[in-house]
Design a protein around this motif. Structure first.
Motif, mmCIF file in Angstrom:
data_model
loop_
_atom_site.group_PDB
_atom_site.id
_atom_site.type_symbol
_atom_site.label_atom_id
_atom_site.label_comp_id
_atom_site.label_asym_id
_atom_site.label_seq_id
_atom_site.Cartn_x
_atom_site.Cartn_y
_atom_site.Cartn_z
ATOM 1 N N LEU A 1 61.511 70.633 -24.931
ATOM 2 C CA LEU A 1 61.272 70.887 -26.133
ATOM 3 C C LEU A 1 62.210 71.282 -27.202
ATOM 4 C CD1 LEU A 1 57.597 72.877 -25.310
ATOM 5 C CD2 LEU A 1 57.933 70.768 -26.460
ATOM 6 N N LEU A 2 63.339 72.048 -26.613
ATOM 7 C CA LEU A 2 64.409 72.606 -27.420
ATOM 8 C C LEU A 2 65.302 71.625 -27.736
ATOM 9 C CD1 LEU A 2 65.494 75.108 -28.340
ATOM 10 C CD2 LEU A 2 66.886 75.429 -25.919
ATOM 11 N N ASP A 3 65.384 70.197 -26.842
ATOM 12 C CA ASP A 3 66.135 69.293 -27.352
ATOM 13 C C ASP A 3 65.364 68.549 -28.412
ATOM 14 O OD1 ASP A 3 67.820 69.564 -25.278
ATOM 15 O OD2 ASP A 3 66.942 68.143 -23.823
ATOM 16 N N PHE A 4 64.203 68.425 -28.269
ATOM 17 C CA PHE A 4 63.416 68.127 -29.515
ATOM 18 C C PHE A 4 63.672 68.678 -30.657
ATOM 19 C CE2 PHE A 4 59.710 68.249 -32.165
ATOM 20 C CZ PHE A 4 59.343 66.760 -32.582
ATOM 21 N N PHE A 5 63.699 70.044 -30.708
ATOM 22 C CA PHE A 5 63.744 71.098 -31.680
ATOM 23 C C PHE A 5 65.074 70.561 -32.377
ATOM 24 C CE2 PHE A 5 65.604 74.589 -34.080
ATOM 25 C CZ PHE A 5 64.405 74.959 -34.658
ATOM 26 N N ARG A 6 66.235 70.488 -31.588
ATOM 27 C CA ARG A 6 67.411 70.295 -32.091
ATOM 28 C C ARG A 6 67.726 68.829 -32.840
ATOM 29 N NH1 ARG A 6 69.455 72.402 -26.563
ATOM 30 N NH2 ARG A 6 69.730 74.506 -27.093
ATOM 31 N N ALA A 7 67.093 67.742 -32.236
ATOM 32 C CA ALA A 7 66.981 66.511 -32.727
ATOM 33 C C ALA A 7 66.042 66.637 -34.257
ATOM 34 C CB ALA A 7 66.462 65.529 -32.101
ATOM 35 N N ALA A 8 65.286 67.285 -34.315
ATOM 36 C CA ALA A 8 64.367 67.628 -35.383
ATOM 37 C C ALA A 8 64.978 68.393 -36.857
ATOM 38 C CB ALA A 8 63.038 68.277 -35.168
ATOM 39 N N ASP A 9 66.129 69.279 -36.163
ATOM 40 C CA ASP A 9 66.809 70.237 -37.306
ATOM 41 C C ASP A 9 68.130 69.449 -37.709
ATOM 42 O OD1 ASP A 9 67.848 72.252 -38.478
ATOM 43 O OD2 ASP A 9 68.572 73.344 -36.773
ATOM 44 N N THR A 10 67.855 68.396 -38.640
ATOM 45 C CA THR A 10 68.751 67.521 -39.064
ATOM 46 C C THR A 10 69.709 68.452 -40.122
ATOM 47 O OG1 THR A 10 67.279 66.906 -41.102
ATOM 48 C CG2 THR A 10 67.462 65.383 -39.085
#
Length: 105
Positions: free
Chosen positions: A30-39
Protein backbone atom coordinates in the motif's frame (compact mmCIF):
# COMPACT_ATOMS: atom_id res chain seq x y z
CA UNK A 1 -3.08 -32.71 28.29
CA UNK A 2 -0.05 -30.51 28.95
CA UNK A 3 1.42 -31.41 25.53
CA UNK A 4 -1.90 -30.65 23.82
CA UNK A 5 -2.12 -27.24 25.48
CA UNK A 6 1.49 -26.47 24.58
CA UNK A 7 0.87 -27.45 20.95
CA UNK A 8 -2.28 -25.33 20.79
CA UNK A 9 -0.44 -22.35 22.24
CA UNK A 10 2.37 -22.80 19.74
CA UNK A 11 -0.12 -23.02 16.86
CA UNK A 12 -1.82 -19.83 18.01
CA UNK A 13 1.49 -17.96 18.22
CA UNK A 14 2.45 -19.17 14.76
CA UNK A 15 -0.90 -18.02 13.38
CA UNK A 16 -0.49 -14.59 14.99
CA UNK A 17 3.02 -14.22 13.61
CA UNK A 18 1.83 -15.18 10.13
CA UNK A 19 -1.05 -12.71 10.36
CA UNK A 20 1.30 -9.90 11.44
CA UNK A 21 3.75 -10.75 8.66
CA UNK A 22 0.94 -10.69 6.09
CA UNK A 23 -0.30 -7.33 7.42
CA UNK A 24 3.21 -5.83 7.20
CA UNK A 25 3.62 -7.07 3.62
CA UNK A 26 0.22 -5.67 2.68
CA UNK A 27 1.06 -2.31 4.30
CA UNK A 28 4.34 -2.18 2.34
CA UNK A 29 2.46 -2.73 -0.92
CA UNK A 30 0.00 0.00 0.00
CA UNK A 31 2.86 2.37 0.76
CA UNK A 32 4.38 1.61 -2.66
CA UNK A 33 1.00 2.41 -4.21
CA UNK A 34 0.85 5.67 -2.24
CA UNK A 35 4.30 6.73 -3.47
CA UNK A 36 3.32 6.00 -7.08
CA UNK A 37 0.12 8.03 -6.69
CA UNK A 38 1.93 10.98 -5.09
CA UNK A 39 3.02 12.53 -8.38
CA UNK A 40 3.81 15.88 -6.74
CA UNK A 41 6.16 14.03 -4.37
CA UNK A 42 5.07 16.21 -1.45
CA UNK A 43 4.22 13.26 0.79
CA UNK A 44 0.45 13.70 0.51
CA UNK A 45 -2.28 12.67 -1.89
CA UNK A 46 -4.73 15.20 -3.22
CA UNK A 47 -8.10 14.13 -4.56
CA UNK A 48 -6.81 14.88 -8.08
CA UNK A 49 -3.78 12.60 -7.61
CA UNK A 50 -6.00 9.90 -6.14
CA UNK A 51 -8.47 10.11 -9.00
CA UNK A 52 -5.64 10.12 -11.57
CA UNK A 53 -4.06 6.91 -10.29
CA UNK A 54 -7.45 5.23 -9.95
CA UNK A 55 -8.32 6.07 -13.55
CA UNK A 56 -5.99 3.26 -14.63
CA UNK A 57 -7.75 -0.09 -15.02
CA UNK A 58 -4.68 -1.98 -13.87
CA UNK A 59 -4.58 -0.04 -10.61
CA UNK A 60 -8.28 -0.61 -10.00
CA UNK A 61 -7.81 -4.32 -10.67
CA UNK A 62 -4.83 -4.50 -8.29
CA UNK A 63 -6.80 -2.75 -5.54
CA UNK A 64 -9.73 -5.07 -6.15
CA UNK A 65 -7.42 -8.06 -5.76
CA UNK A 66 -6.19 -6.44 -2.54
CA UNK A 67 -9.87 -6.38 -1.46
CA UNK A 68 -10.30 -2.59 -1.69
CA UNK A 69 -13.56 -1.38 -3.24
CA UNK A 70 -12.84 1.62 -5.49
CA UNK A 71 -16.25 2.17 -7.10
CA UNK A 72 -16.64 5.64 -5.56
CA UNK A 73 -13.22 7.30 -5.71
CA UNK A 74 -14.27 10.55 -4.07
CA UNK A 75 -16.05 8.79 -1.20
CA UNK A 76 -13.05 6.54 -0.58
CA UNK A 77 -10.79 9.61 -0.51
CA UNK A 78 -13.08 11.30 2.02
CA UNK A 79 -12.99 8.21 4.22
CA UNK A 80 -9.18 8.22 4.19
CA UNK A 81 -8.84 12.01 4.60
CA UNK A 82 -8.70 13.43 8.14
CA UNK A 83 -10.47 16.57 6.95
CA UNK A 84 -7.65 18.69 5.55
CA UNK A 85 -8.15 17.68 1.91
CA UNK A 86 -4.93 15.68 1.87
CA UNK A 87 -4.20 12.04 2.64
CA UNK A 88 -0.90 11.25 4.37
CA UNK A 89 0.89 7.92 3.98
CA UNK A 90 -0.25 6.87 7.47
CA UNK A 91 -3.87 7.88 6.81
CA UNK A 92 -3.80 5.93 3.55
CA UNK A 93 -2.26 2.72 4.85
CA UNK A 94 -4.16 2.62 8.15
CA UNK A 95 -7.42 3.63 6.47
CA UNK A 96 -7.18 0.91 3.83
CA UNK A 97 -6.20 -1.67 6.45
CA UNK A 98 -9.24 -0.69 8.54
CA UNK A 99 -11.53 -0.81 5.50
CA UNK A 100 -10.19 -4.22 4.58
CA UNK A 101 -10.77 -5.39 8.16
CA UNK A 102 -14.38 -4.18 8.12
CA UNK A 103 -14.99 -5.87 4.78
CA UNK A 104 -14.04 -9.20 6.31
CA UNK A 105 -16.16 -8.72 9.43
Amino acid sequence: LRDTLAAASSDAETAIQEKMKHREQYAAKLLDFFRAADTSEDGFLTLAEFEAILSHDGVRTWLSIMEVDVHDTEQLFKILDSGDGLVSPDEFVEGILQLKGHARS
